[in-house]
Structure formats: structure tokens, C-alpha cells
Design a protein around this motif. Sequence first.
Motif, mmCIF file in Angstrom:
data_model
loop_
_atom_site.group_PDB
_atom_site.id
_atom_site.type_symbol
_atom_site.label_atom_id
_atom_site.label_comp_id
_atom_site.label_asym_id
_atom_site.label_seq_id
_atom_site.Cartn_x
_atom_site.Cartn_y
_atom_site.Cartn_z
ATOM 1 N N VAL A 177 0.839 -1.205 0.000
ATOM 2 C CA VAL A 177 0.000 0.000 0.000
ATOM 3 C C VAL A 177 0.870 1.249 0.000
ATOM 4 C CG1 VAL A 177 -1.675 1.334 1.330
ATOM 5 C CG2 VAL A 177 -1.957 -1.139 1.102
ATOM 6 N N PHE A 178 1.885 1.249 0.841
ATOM 7 C CA PHE A 178 2.788 2.399 0.896
ATOM 8 C C PHE A 178 3.478 2.604 -0.450
ATOM 9 C CE2 PHE A 178 7.021 4.185 1.651
ATOM 10 C CZ PHE A 178 6.705 5.342 2.333
ATOM 11 N N GLU A 179 3.968 1.525 -1.036
ATOM 12 C CA GLU A 179 4.662 1.646 -2.324
ATOM 13 C C GLU A 179 3.729 2.178 -3.410
ATOM 14 O OE1 GLU A 179 7.435 -1.021 -5.374
ATOM 15 O OE2 GLU A 179 6.384 -1.988 -3.709
ATOM 16 N N ARG A 180 2.466 1.793 -3.363
ATOM 17 C CA ARG A 180 1.513 2.214 -4.392
ATOM 18 C C ARG A 180 1.091 3.667 -4.213
ATOM 19 N NH1 ARG A 180 -1.502 4.530 -6.916
ATOM 20 N NH2 ARG A 180 -3.306 3.849 -8.150
ATOM 21 N N TYR A 181 0.882 4.123 -2.971
ATOM 22 C CA TYR A 181 0.215 5.415 -2.764
ATOM 23 C C TYR A 181 1.100 6.518 -2.178
ATOM 24 C CZ TYR A 181 -4.217 3.036 -3.643
ATOM 25 O OH TYR A 181 -5.252 2.331 -4.225
ATOM 26 N N ALA A 182 2.222 6.180 -1.572
ATOM 27 C CA ALA A 182 3.059 7.211 -0.938
ATOM 28 C C ALA A 182 3.841 7.991 -1.981
ATOM 29 C CB ALA A 182 4.018 6.557 0.058
ATOM 30 N N ALA A 183 4.352 9.139 -1.561
ATOM 31 C CA ALA A 183 5.170 9.971 -2.441
ATOM 32 C C ALA A 183 6.561 9.371 -2.597
ATOM 33 C CB ALA A 183 5.272 11.384 -1.868
ATOM 34 N N ARG A 184 7.173 9.623 -3.736
ATOM 35 C CA ARG A 184 8.553 9.197 -3.927
ATOM 36 C C ARG A 184 9.441 9.916 -2.898
ATOM 37 N NH1 ARG A 184 10.721 6.655 -8.147
ATOM 38 N NH2 ARG A 184 8.867 7.114 -9.409
ATOM 39 N N GLY A 185 10.265 9.169 -2.211
ATOM 40 C CA GLY A 185 11.135 9.719 -1.183
ATOM 41 C C GLY A 185 10.566 9.627 0.221
ATOM 42 N N ALA A 186 9.280 9.269 0.339
ATOM 43 C CA ALA A 186 8.670 9.148 1.665
ATOM 44 C C ALA A 186 9.229 7.933 2.404
ATOM 45 C CB ALA A 186 7.156 9.030 1.540
ATOM 46 N N LEU A 187 9.099 7.964 3.729
ATOM 47 C CA LEU A 187 9.606 6.897 4.592
ATOM 48 C C LEU A 187 8.464 6.141 5.254
ATOM 49 C CD1 LEU A 187 12.434 8.943 6.335
ATOM 50 C CD2 LEU A 187 12.784 7.140 4.629
ATOM 51 N N LEU A 188 8.622 4.828 5.375
ATOM 52 C CA LEU A 188 7.692 3.970 6.098
ATOM 53 C C LEU A 188 8.434 3.354 7.267
ATOM 54 C CD1 LEU A 188 5.045 2.318 6.458
ATOM 55 C CD2 LEU A 188 6.022 0.631 4.863
ATOM 56 N N LEU A 189 7.955 3.631 8.480
ATOM 57 C CA LEU A 189 8.517 3.048 9.695
ATOM 58 C C LEU A 189 7.495 2.069 10.246
ATOM 59 C CD1 LEU A 189 10.931 3.244 11.757
ATOM 60 C CD2 LEU A 189 9.498 4.854 13.035
ATOM 61 N N MET A 190 7.882 0.808 10.390
ATOM 62 C CA MET A 190 6.961 -0.216 10.868
ATOM 63 C C MET A 190 7.497 -0.901 12.115
ATOM 64 S SD MET A 190 5.310 -2.225 7.598
ATOM 65 C CE MET A 190 6.759 -3.213 7.282
ATOM 66 N N PHE A 191 6.649 -0.975 13.134
ATOM 67 C CA PHE A 191 6.950 -1.793 14.310
ATOM 68 C C PHE A 191 6.320 -3.152 14.059
ATOM 69 C CE2 PHE A 191 5.871 -3.638 18.418
ATOM 70 C CZ PHE A 191 7.076 -3.540 19.092
ATOM 71 N N CYS A 192 7.153 -4.168 13.915
ATOM 72 C CA CYS A 192 6.657 -5.501 13.585
ATOM 73 C C CYS A 192 6.788 -6.480 14.745
ATOM 74 C CB CYS A 192 7.389 -6.030 12.355
ATOM 75 S SG CYS A 192 7.063 -5.075 10.856
ATOM 76 N N GLY A 193 7.153 -5.988 15.924
ATOM 77 C CA GLY A 193 7.294 -6.838 17.093
ATOM 78 C C GLY A 193 8.539 -6.462 17.865
ATOM 79 N N PRO A 194 8.753 -7.081 19.018
ATOM 80 C CA PRO A 194 9.933 -6.765 19.834
ATOM 81 C C PRO A 194 11.230 -6.871 19.032
ATOM 82 C CG PRO A 194 8.421 -8.180 21.037
ATOM 83 C CD PRO A 194 7.908 -8.119 19.625
ATOM 84 N N ASN A 195 12.028 -5.821 19.103
ATOM 85 C CA ASN A 195 13.330 -5.772 18.404
ATOM 86 C C ASN A 195 13.198 -5.936 16.890
ATOM 87 O OD1 ASN A 195 14.866 -5.546 20.875
ATOM 88 N ND2 ASN A 195 14.403 -7.709 21.215
ATOM 89 N N ASP A 196 12.046 -5.576 16.348
ATOM 90 C CA ASP A 196 11.837 -5.681 14.898
ATOM 91 C C ASP A 196 11.148 -4.417 14.396
ATOM 92 O OD1 ASP A 196 11.554 -6.435 12.282
ATOM 93 O OD2 ASP A 196 10.170 -8.099 12.667
ATOM 94 N N ILE A 197 11.945 -3.380 14.191
ATOM 95 C CA ILE A 197 11.445 -2.138 13.615
ATOM 96 C C ILE A 197 12.106 -1.970 12.254
ATOM 97 C CG2 ILE A 197 11.315 0.376 13.838
ATOM 98 C CD1 ILE A 197 11.168 0.071 16.803
ATOM 99 N N ARG A 198 11.285 -1.750 11.237
ATOM 100 C CA ARG A 198 11.785 -1.690 9.868
ATOM 101 C C ARG A 198 11.542 -0.295 9.284
ATOM 102 N NH1 ARG A 198 8.665 -7.263 8.092
ATOM 103 N NH2 ARG A 198 9.301 -8.472 9.941
ATOM 104 N N LEU A 199 12.489 0.120 8.454
ATOM 105 C CA LEU A 199 12.402 1.428 7.823
ATOM 106 C C LEU A 199 12.636 1.260 6.325
ATOM 107 C CD1 LEU A 199 12.222 4.555 8.166
ATOM 108 C CD2 LEU A 199 14.720 4.535 8.463
ATOM 109 N N TYR A 200 11.736 1.855 5.538
ATOM 110 C CA TYR A 200 11.825 1.795 4.083
ATOM 111 C C TYR A 200 11.669 3.195 3.496
ATOM 112 C CZ TYR A 200 10.804 -3.203 4.723
ATOM 113 O OH TYR A 200 10.829 -4.516 5.111
ATOM 114 N N ARG A 201 12.319 3.396 2.357
ATOM 115 C CA ARG A 201 12.093 4.613 1.581
ATOM 116 C C ARG A 201 11.549 4.205 0.210
ATOM 117 N NH1 ARG A 201 14.006 9.660 2.047
ATOM 118 N NH2 ARG A 201 15.758 9.059 3.404
ATOM 119 N N LYS A 202 10.545 4.950 -0.241
ATOM 120 C CA LYS A 202 10.036 4.731 -1.593
ATOM 121 C C LYS A 202 10.961 5.442 -2.576
ATOM 122 C CE LYS A 202 6.064 5.316 -4.620
ATOM 123 N NZ LYS A 202 4.643 5.720 -4.726
ATOM 124 N N THR A 203 11.490 4.689 -3.512
ATOM 125 C CA THR A 203 12.438 5.262 -4.469
ATOM 126 C C THR A 203 11.829 5.332 -5.872
ATOM 127 O OG1 THR A 203 13.388 3.072 -4.915
ATOM 128 C CG2 THR A 203 14.389 4.397 -3.165
#
Length: 203
Positions: A177-203
Motif C-alpha cells: 500500500v505504501f509503495e503504491r500510494y506514498a510519495a517518492r522519497g517518503a519513509l515507512l517506519l513499521m513496528f513488527c514486534g519486539p526488536n523488529d522495527i523496519r524502515l523503508y524509503r520509496k524510491t
Amino acid sequence: MLKKIEIPSSVDRRPIPDKIKQRIDSALARIERFQDRWDRPQIEQFVAADYAHVYQSLDWTLQTQMTIGQRFVEWGCGFAIVSAAAATLGLDVIGIEAEDVLLTQGRETIADWDVELELFHGNFLPPGAQRLADDPMLPSLGHPVPDAYAKIGLDLDDFAIVYSYPWPGEDDFHEVVFERYAARGALLLMFCGPNDIRLYRKT
């Protein structure tokens, strides 16, 4: 496409201001009292995150990564603790929540933290995003409430940073969803559980 940004394992040693730590501890106590109530149905789709770790990761992100703006949106903000923490870091914050009772709790958090941000009742998925799911039973699809973005007057691509806490098995859907609708260059920060935080940039 999405580019993963590695958050260093040492991020959990970043100092947290005493005032922020006290606010997080107080909010966690409120959540515990809320979940211990026996006189109302439990909201199964609300689970607390590791708010200290999220704060540290967001602080690291803002200190080390370029952003395309200051607008921050939290998908399914619950008690709005992450939203409030983001506001203390200088971001222009909006939280979206489908459950009225959680919006009430979120507004209490805003008052306790004495921060300025807006909370909106509605669906955090942009219109049409449900069609991207490969599993019709994902928890994010079970909110028959109106589109929040119409109320906000902004689209997802107006935000520089998106935060989400996906249920197990739906992290891929949030990424799509983020890849489809977010702006180019935007960041997605996801908490996926203990010690599992992920960060992505749409390029």
C-alpha cells in the motif's frame, strides 16, 4: 520500489529524555488499566507497541535520513502514543483510528503530553487499497468506516513519514500500500514486534 534502510541495533541505547520516558510509562499504565476493564468488550486489534524503541528509532531516522517534509501519519493510532512522541520531535502529526473508544484515549494522551496534533476517525487505507491485499481476512481490511483522507483533506502522498504496526502476516500488505500510494522519497517506519522495527524509503 522500496529500499530498506538498516536501523542499527544500537538504536535502543539512544537516550530518551526523562520527560518522554515518564510520559511513555504513564501511557502504558493507562493502557494496562484499559485492557483490564471487564465491563466492556476488548478491542482485539489493539496491542501496545514498544513505544520507547519506536521513539528511539524515529529520533534516529530524523537525525540521519533525509525527509521530503514534516508531515507524519500514524495508521491505526490507538492511544496515539507514537503520534504524540512524533509531535515532540517537531513533526506535523496526524493520527488515524477506526475505533471511537481508542480515539477518546488518544485525545487523553494528547492532553497528557501537551502536544499539538490532529486525530481523525476513519480508515487509514487510501481508497482502492483493499484491492491490493492477497488475503481478504487481513485485520487492516476489517474496518467498515469512511476514508479518513477525505476528512483530512490530504492524500497519502502528502505525507513524508508513515508509521504502522501491522499484525503478523500483513506487513507485506502495508508495504505494498505504501509503495503504491506514498510519495517518492517518503519513509515507512513499521513496528513488527519486539526488536523488529523496519524502515523503508520509496524510491
